[in-house]
Design a protein around this motif. Structure first.
Motif, PDB file in Angstrom:
ATOM      1  N   SER A 112     -23.341  90.963 -60.082  1.00 43.96           N
ATOM      2  CA  SER A 112     -22.733  91.499 -58.872  1.00 43.96           C
ATOM      3  C   SER A 112     -21.707  90.562 -58.243  1.00 43.96           C
ATOM      4  N   LYS A 113     -21.743  89.281 -58.598  1.00 41.70           N
ATOM      5  CA  LYS A 113     -20.824  88.320 -57.994  1.00 41.70           C
ATOM      6  C   LYS A 113     -19.482  88.320 -58.722  1.00 41.70           C
ATOM      7  N   LEU A 114     -18.399  88.334 -57.933  1.00 45.69           N
ATOM      8  CA  LEU A 114     -17.057  88.361 -58.515  1.00 45.69           C
ATOM      9  C   LEU A 114     -16.777  87.112 -59.343  1.00 45.69           C
ATOM     10  N   LEU A 115     -17.310  85.974 -58.906  1.00 46.46           N
ATOM     11  CA  LEU A 115     -17.030  84.723 -59.613  1.00 46.46           C
ATOM     12  C   LEU A 115     -17.559  84.770 -61.042  1.00 46.46           C
ATOM     13  N   GLY A 116     -18.724  85.391 -61.235  1.00 45.61           N
ATOM     14  CA  GLY A 116     -19.271  85.491 -62.590  1.00 45.61           C
ATOM     15  C   GLY A 116     -18.375  86.299 -63.502  1.00 45.61           C
ATOM     16  N   ASN A 117     -17.834  87.404 -62.984  1.00 43.84           N
ATOM     17  CA  ASN A 117     -16.913  88.223 -63.783  1.00 43.84           C
ATOM     18  C   ASN A 117     -15.634  87.456 -64.084  1.00 43.84           C
ATOM     19  N   LEU A 118     -15.149  86.721 -63.082  1.00 43.24           N
ATOM     20  CA  LEU A 118     -13.929  85.936 -63.255  1.00 43.24           C
ATOM     21  C   LEU A 118     -14.120  84.875 -64.331  1.00 43.24           C
ATOM     22  N   ARG A 119     -15.238  84.175 -64.264  1.00 41.96           N
ATOM     23  CA  ARG A 119     -15.512  83.126 -65.246  1.00 41.96           C
ATOM     24  C   ARG A 119     -15.635  83.713 -66.658  1.00 41.96           C
ATOM     25  N   LYS A 120     -16.192  84.904 -66.751  1.00 39.22           N
ATOM     26  CA  LYS A 120     -16.399  85.500 -68.075  1.00 39.22           C
ATOM     27  C   LYS A 120     -15.082  85.917 -68.722  1.00 39.22           C
ATOM     28  N   ILE A 121     -14.163  86.489 -67.956  1.00 39.64           N
ATOM     29  CA  ILE A 121     -12.891  86.889 -68.561  1.00 39.64           C
ATOM     30  C   ILE A 121     -12.058  85.661 -68.929  1.00 39.64           C
ATOM     31  N   VAL A 122     -12.179  84.597 -68.147  1.00 40.28           N
ATOM     32  CA  VAL A 122     -11.466  83.365 -68.476  1.00 40.28           C
ATOM     33  C   VAL A 122     -12.019  82.757 -69.761  1.00 40.28           C
ATOM     34  N   SER A 123     -13.348  82.678 -69.872  1.00 34.16           N
ATOM     35  CA  SER A 123     -13.954  82.056 -71.055  1.00 34.16           C
ATOM     36  C   SER A 123     -13.840  82.930 -72.293  1.00 34.16           C
ATOM     37  N   SER A 124     -13.811  84.260 -72.116  1.00 37.96           N
ATOM     38  CA  SER A 124     -13.788  85.175 -73.259  1.00 37.96           C
ATOM     39  C   SER A 124     -12.380  85.482 -73.761  1.00 37.96           C
TER      40      SER A 124
END
Length: 268
Positions: A112-124
């Protein structure tokens, strides 16, 4: 801005984006888009973008079901097309950060946290792109002129006794096994060492691109539990580049050789 400088800016922007949070990601994202469109590098990125239709790519994505995180992007299998898609994505994200967050939420859902989604697209997406794009540009650019080996200075190391040395001496017919583990702090210190002292080595353009790419690979591993196989391959490549610079340079580089001892020991 030369290709070498632009690629360095790309790498630094990705590193900043990797460490950014919800309040700070926009700046490195815009810096990344600018670097990809800088001077001579723009010729390459424009050609890659021309090979794909980004809007059609989004239309052909898999919407998934009603469950968050079930949507998928259908990436092309051709490397140049994947680069073109990613460059389009970065440029659109830089122009519209809210769109970037929505894209991350839809296709790179990590909670639910935006930061987690942001980190995932950056790392992926962005970190692998940075690594592979550096290698791609290095492949298509003409190689630098080779030095005449007969005129290149060399450095010889004479070793008598070794105690607690990373160098292993195995007799003919013998067999040696070495288990290697890398801690987060050790890897972080190696990355910091490289950033502080790389300019002292006098690397040529191709060497600097290769070295930056290896460091970017190591840094990408710091996001999660480091993979020893990936780190060792990148570290040994980085070590080879730096050893060549120290052996083939003069003045400050040779005097600074002890500075690189931690890296040589870790990836011996």
């Amino acid at each position: 801005m030369t290709v070498e400088t632009a690629l360095r800016e790309v790498n630094y922007a990705v590193l900043d984006l990797q460490a950014a949070d919800y309040n700070t990601f926009e700046r490195p994202l815009k810096r990344l888009a600018l670097a990809l469109n800088a001077d001579d590098l723009k010729i390459i990125t424009d050609d890659l973008k021309s090979k794909v239709d980004f809007d059609k790519f989004l239309e052909n994505s898999s919407p998934g079901g009603g469950m968050a995180g079930s949507a998928r992007l259908n990436w092309p299998s051709v490397r140049e097309e994947e680069f073109g898609i990613t460059i389009h994505l970065i440029e659109r994200a830089a122009n519209n950060p809210e769109w970037f967050l929505d894209l991350a939420f839809r296709y790179f859902y990590s909670g639910s946290k935006l930061l987690g989604n942001l980190r995932k697209i950056v790392s992926s997406v962005i970190i692998p792109f940075n690594r592979d794009f550096l290698a791609y540009v290095n492949e298509i650019l003409p190689p630098p002129p080779q030095e005449n080996p007969s005129t290149s200075p060399t450095v010889a190391y004479n070793i008598n006794n070794m105690y607690n040395s990373p160098i292993q001496n195995i007799a003919p017919g013998g067999h040696g096994v070495q288990a290697t583990f890398y801690s987060y702090d050790e890897l972080e210190s190696i990355v910091a060492l490289y950033k502080r002292h790389v300019d002292e080595l006098g690397l040529d353009k191709a060497q600097r691109r290769r070295a930056d790419a290896q460091v970017a690979t190591i840094e990408a591993q710091l996001i999660d539990e480091p993979d020893p196989t990936i780190i060792r391959a990148a570290g040994k490549s980085l070590k080879t580049i730096i050893e060549g610079a120290i052996g083939g340079a003069a003045g400050n580089a040779i005097a600074a050789a002890p500075i690189w001892t931690p890296l040589f020991s870790m990836f011996s």
